[in-house]
Design an enzyme around this catalytic site. Structure first.
Site, PDB file in Angstrom:
ATOM      1  N   ASP A  69     -10.934  29.790   8.276  1.00  0.00           N
ATOM      2  CA  ASP A  69     -12.191  29.049   8.149  1.00  0.00           C
ATOM      3  C   ASP A  69     -13.225  29.929   7.456  1.00  0.00           C
ATOM      4  O   ASP A  69     -13.259  31.129   7.705  1.00  0.00           O
ATOM      5  CB  ASP A  69     -12.764  28.726   9.556  1.00  0.00           C
ATOM      6  CG  ASP A  69     -11.807  27.847  10.368  1.00  0.00           C
ATOM      7  OD1 ASP A  69     -11.027  27.087   9.733  1.00  0.00           O
ATOM      8  OD2 ASP A  69     -11.823  27.940  11.596  1.00  0.00           O
ATOM      9  N   ASP A  75     -21.470  32.242  12.863  1.00  0.00           N
ATOM     10  CA  ASP A  75     -20.185  32.643  13.463  1.00  0.00           C
ATOM     11  C   ASP A  75     -20.167  34.137  13.663  1.00  0.00           C
ATOM     12  O   ASP A  75     -19.835  34.662  14.716  1.00  0.00           O
ATOM     13  CB  ASP A  75     -19.063  32.349  12.445  1.00  0.00           C
ATOM     14  CG  ASP A  75     -18.380  31.042  12.717  1.00  0.00           C
ATOM     15  OD1 ASP A  75     -18.719  30.418  13.733  1.00  0.00           O
ATOM     16  OD2 ASP A  75     -17.532  30.645  11.929  1.00  0.00           O
ATOM     17  N   GLU A  98     -11.693  34.670  18.111  1.00  0.00           N
ATOM     18  CA  GLU A  98     -11.226  33.965  16.916  1.00  0.00           C
ATOM     19  C   GLU A  98     -11.670  34.708  15.671  1.00  0.00           C
ATOM     20  O   GLU A  98     -11.011  34.693  14.649  1.00  0.00           O
ATOM     21  CB  GLU A  98     -11.757  32.524  16.867  1.00  0.00           C
ATOM     22  CG  GLU A  98     -11.370  31.832  15.552  1.00  0.00           C
ATOM     23  CD  GLU A  98     -11.568  30.333  15.561  1.00  0.00           C
ATOM     24  OE1 GLU A  98     -12.721  29.884  15.658  1.00  0.00           O
ATOM     25  OE2 GLU A  98     -10.558  29.624  15.492  1.00  0.00           O
ATOM     26  N   GLU A  99     -12.811  35.411  15.789  1.00  0.00           N
ATOM     27  CA  GLU A  99     -13.390  36.053  14.598  1.00  0.00           C
ATOM     28  C   GLU A  99     -12.788  37.428  14.315  1.00  0.00           C
ATOM     29  O   GLU A  99     -13.205  38.103  13.381  1.00  0.00           O
ATOM     30  CB  GLU A  99     -14.917  36.186  14.776  1.00  0.00           C
ATOM     31  CG  GLU A  99     -15.638  34.863  15.047  1.00  0.00           C
ATOM     32  CD  GLU A  99     -15.405  33.804  13.973  1.00  0.00           C
ATOM     33  OE1 GLU A  99     -15.468  32.621  14.291  1.00  0.00           O
ATOM     34  OE2 GLU A  99     -15.147  34.195  12.822  1.00  0.00           O
ATOM     35  N   ASP A 117     -14.061  32.116  21.766  1.00  0.00           N
ATOM     36  CA  ASP A 117     -14.384  31.551  20.456  1.00  0.00           C
ATOM     37  C   ASP A 117     -15.906  31.544  20.424  1.00  0.00           C
ATOM     38  O   ASP A 117     -16.525  30.665  21.013  1.00  0.00           O
ATOM     39  CB  ASP A 117     -13.796  30.129  20.328  1.00  0.00           C
ATOM     40  CG  ASP A 117     -14.016  29.579  18.920  1.00  0.00           C
ATOM     41  OD1 ASP A 117     -13.500  28.474  18.625  1.00  0.00           O
ATOM     42  OD2 ASP A 117     -14.722  30.240  18.130  1.00  0.00           O
ATOM     43  N   LEU A 119     -18.309  30.829  18.368  1.00  0.00           N
ATOM     44  CA  LEU A 119     -19.048  29.664  17.910  1.00  0.00           C
ATOM     45  C   LEU A 119     -18.055  28.685  17.299  1.00  0.00           C
ATOM     46  O   LEU A 119     -17.664  28.786  16.145  1.00  0.00           O
ATOM     47  CB  LEU A 119     -20.115  30.067  16.878  1.00  0.00           C
ATOM     48  CG  LEU A 119     -21.359  29.196  16.868  1.00  0.00           C
ATOM     49  CD1 LEU A 119     -22.012  29.138  18.244  1.00  0.00           C
ATOM     50  CD2 LEU A 119     -22.380  29.738  15.882  1.00  0.00           C
ATOM     51  N   ASP A 120     -17.621  27.733  18.148  1.00  0.00           N
ATOM     52  CA  ASP A 120     -16.622  26.770  17.672  1.00  0.00           C
ATOM     53  C   ASP A 120     -17.322  25.583  17.012  1.00  0.00           C
ATOM     54  O   ASP A 120     -18.370  25.137  17.449  1.00  0.00           O
ATOM     55  CB  ASP A 120     -15.792  26.267  18.856  1.00  0.00           C
ATOM     56  CG  ASP A 120     -14.785  25.223  18.383  1.00  0.00           C
ATOM     57  OD1 ASP A 120     -13.756  25.612  17.826  1.00  0.00           O
ATOM     58  OD2 ASP A 120     -15.085  24.021  18.517  1.00  0.00           O
ATOM     59  N   GLU A 276      -9.319  28.703  23.062  1.00  0.00           N
ATOM     60  CA  GLU A 276      -9.900  27.356  23.039  1.00  0.00           C
ATOM     61  C   GLU A 276      -9.232  26.499  24.115  1.00  0.00           C
ATOM     62  O   GLU A 276      -9.863  26.069  25.073  1.00  0.00           O
ATOM     63  CB  GLU A 276      -9.735  26.711  21.647  1.00  0.00           C
ATOM     64  CG  GLU A 276     -10.609  27.364  20.584  1.00  0.00           C
ATOM     65  CD  GLU A 276     -10.350  26.843  19.172  1.00  0.00           C
ATOM     66  OE1 GLU A 276      -9.229  26.363  18.885  1.00  0.00           O
ATOM     67  OE2 GLU A 276     -11.277  26.923  18.339  1.00  0.00           O
TER      68      GLU A 276
HETATM   69  P1  P6P Z   1     -10.876  18.328  12.055  1.00  0.00           P
HETATM   70  C1  P6P Z   1     -13.956  22.662  14.476  1.00  0.00           C
HETATM   71  O1  P6P Z   1     -13.537  23.306  13.291  1.00  0.00           O
HETATM   72  C2  P6P Z   1     -12.734  22.491  15.361  1.00  0.00           C
HETATM   73  O2  P6P Z   1     -12.155  23.716  15.660  1.00  0.00           O
HETATM   74  C3  P6P Z   1     -13.124  21.755  16.638  1.00  0.00           C
HETATM   75  O3  P6P Z   1     -14.389  22.117  17.085  1.00  0.00           O
HETATM   76  C4  P6P Z   1     -13.053  20.307  16.216  1.00  0.00           C
HETATM   77  O4  P6P Z   1     -12.781  19.430  17.283  1.00  0.00           O
HETATM   78  C5  P6P Z   1     -11.897  20.306  15.220  1.00  0.00           C
HETATM   79  O5  P6P Z   1     -11.790  21.634  14.710  1.00  0.00           O
HETATM   80  C6  P6P Z   1     -12.180  19.357  14.078  1.00  0.00           C
HETATM   81  O6  P6P Z   1     -11.063  19.456  13.199  1.00  0.00           O
HETATM   82  O7  P6P Z   1      -9.555  18.676  11.423  1.00  0.00           O
HETATM   83  O8  P6P Z   1     -10.836  16.995  12.762  1.00  0.00           O
HETATM   84  O9  P6P Z   1     -12.063  18.473  11.148  1.00  0.00           O
END
Ligand code: P6P
Length: 330
Positions: A69, A75, A98-99, A117, A119-120, A276
């Site tokens: 990402d 983040d 994650e980072e 994680d 900042l998810d 996560e």
């Molecule tokens: P998609 C955000 O990147 C994440 O990790 C979660 O917070 C979120 O539910 C999911 O991925 C969204 O992924 O593929 O639906 O855009």
């Protein structure tokens, strides 16, 4: 039935932790301090998240994390804040994030391993959609004072001693469990305190909300397509924020199921088991909900690698069961 712990609305997080310290694993005070360190870092991140549009910390910073990402500046900032708070706190012996590609051995006498994680959902920052922190706490297995081993950071979800999330939303909330139920605290920024606002949270046993990115539906497995059709036949409501913590929290309060299944792009699912899915699965089960990879209980899975992905079905027990039945029937 996990023993309900002393709660009274309006208690501050600090008071709550102190009042219930003897309920925590190894009631030695370190876990309490660890939870305070996590709360402190969340307050700092909250301040930055709330100013995201004002100071030049928006937009990608150009580097990428292990997930590939684009690392948004927040983040990176959030990772620094949590890493610093947990390192200075001294209770964490190791960090998984994650980072960061590999775990960090803090080479101290910390008894705990934190998987986080920071900042998810950070792709939502620029569009002002709620984002979250997800954390998971294990007791290290190898002797304190020796180098951290793989066995310390690749533990099954059932070994967690605490887990939770922070939701930076219309209000900022910290929700966590230490294995004695789930409690939610709402942040009052003018006082810098979290106050107990959602004592003893229970996820409704059933629900009528499903959270799935249907854009990937063409590559879903047949059972997943069948479950999606079932939700439509039942006239359920579709709600997909695209921010895991926000979707999860809504389902905690209203009932519902969040599914990130295997897709063509992510044949093992997109979400990460260790920092996560395990954390949210612990919270879900402690609130009466359920969490699987479609077939097996998330908390029973033994991680092989730090950033491994898994399919994730989490939410109201009856909804997760129904989706599982359709998987089994296939
Ligand atoms: P998609 C955000 O990147 C994440 O990790 C979660 O917070 C979120 O539910 C999911 O991925 C969204 O992924 O593929 O639906 O855009």
């Amino acid at each position: 039935e996990s023993s309900r712990i002393a709660v009274s609305i309006g208690t501050t997080l600090d008071r709550f932790i102190k009042n219930n310290q003897d309920q925590f694993a190894y009631a030695s005070g370190e876990l309490s301090q660890l939870l305070r360190d996590i709360a402190l870092a969340s307050k700092v991140v909250n301040r930055e998240v709330n100013k995201a549009g004002l100071i030049d910390i928006m937009g990608a910073v150009g580097s990428q994390n292990t997930a590939g990402d684009d690392q948004q500046k927040l983040d990176v900032l959030a990772n620094i804040r949590f890493t610093r708070a947990l390192t200075k706190g001294g209770e964490a012996g190791a960090l998984v994030s994650e980072e960061m590609d590999s775990f960090i051995d803090l080479s101290n006498d910390g008894k705990y391993v934190i998987a986080i994680d920071p900042l998810d959902g950070s792709s939502n920052i620029d569009v002002n959609v709620s984002i979250g922190t997800i954390f998971s706490v294990y007791r290290r297995k190898s002797p304190v004072g020796t180098p951290i081993q793989e066995e310390d950071v690749l533990q099954t979800g059932d070994e967690q001693v605490a887990a939770g999330y922070v939701l930076y939303g219309s209000s900022t909330m910290l929700v966590y469990t230490t294995g004695h139920g789930v409690n939610g605290f709402t942040y009052e920024p003018t006082l810098g305190e979290y106050f107990l606002s959602h004592p003893d949270m229970r996820m409704p046993m059933d629900g009528k909300i499903y959270s799935v990115n249907e854009g990937s539906a063409n590559s879903f497995s047949e059972p997943m397509k069948a479950y999606l059709q079932y939700c439509k036949d039942q006239r359920y409501t579709a709600r997909y924020i695209g921010s895991l913590v926000a979707d999860f929290h809504r389902n905690m309060l209203k009932g519902g199921i969040y599914i990130y299944p295997a897709t063509a792009k992510d044949p093992k699912g997109k979400l990460r088991l260790i920092y996560e899915c395990n954390a949210l699965a612990f919270v879900a089960e402690q609130a009466g909900g359920a969490a699987t990879n479609g077939r097996e209980r998330i908390l029973s899975l033994t991680p092989e690698t730090l950033h491994q992905r898994t399919a994730f079905y989490v939410g109201s027990q009856k909804m997760v069961e129904k989706a599982g039945e359709m998987e089994e029937a296939s």
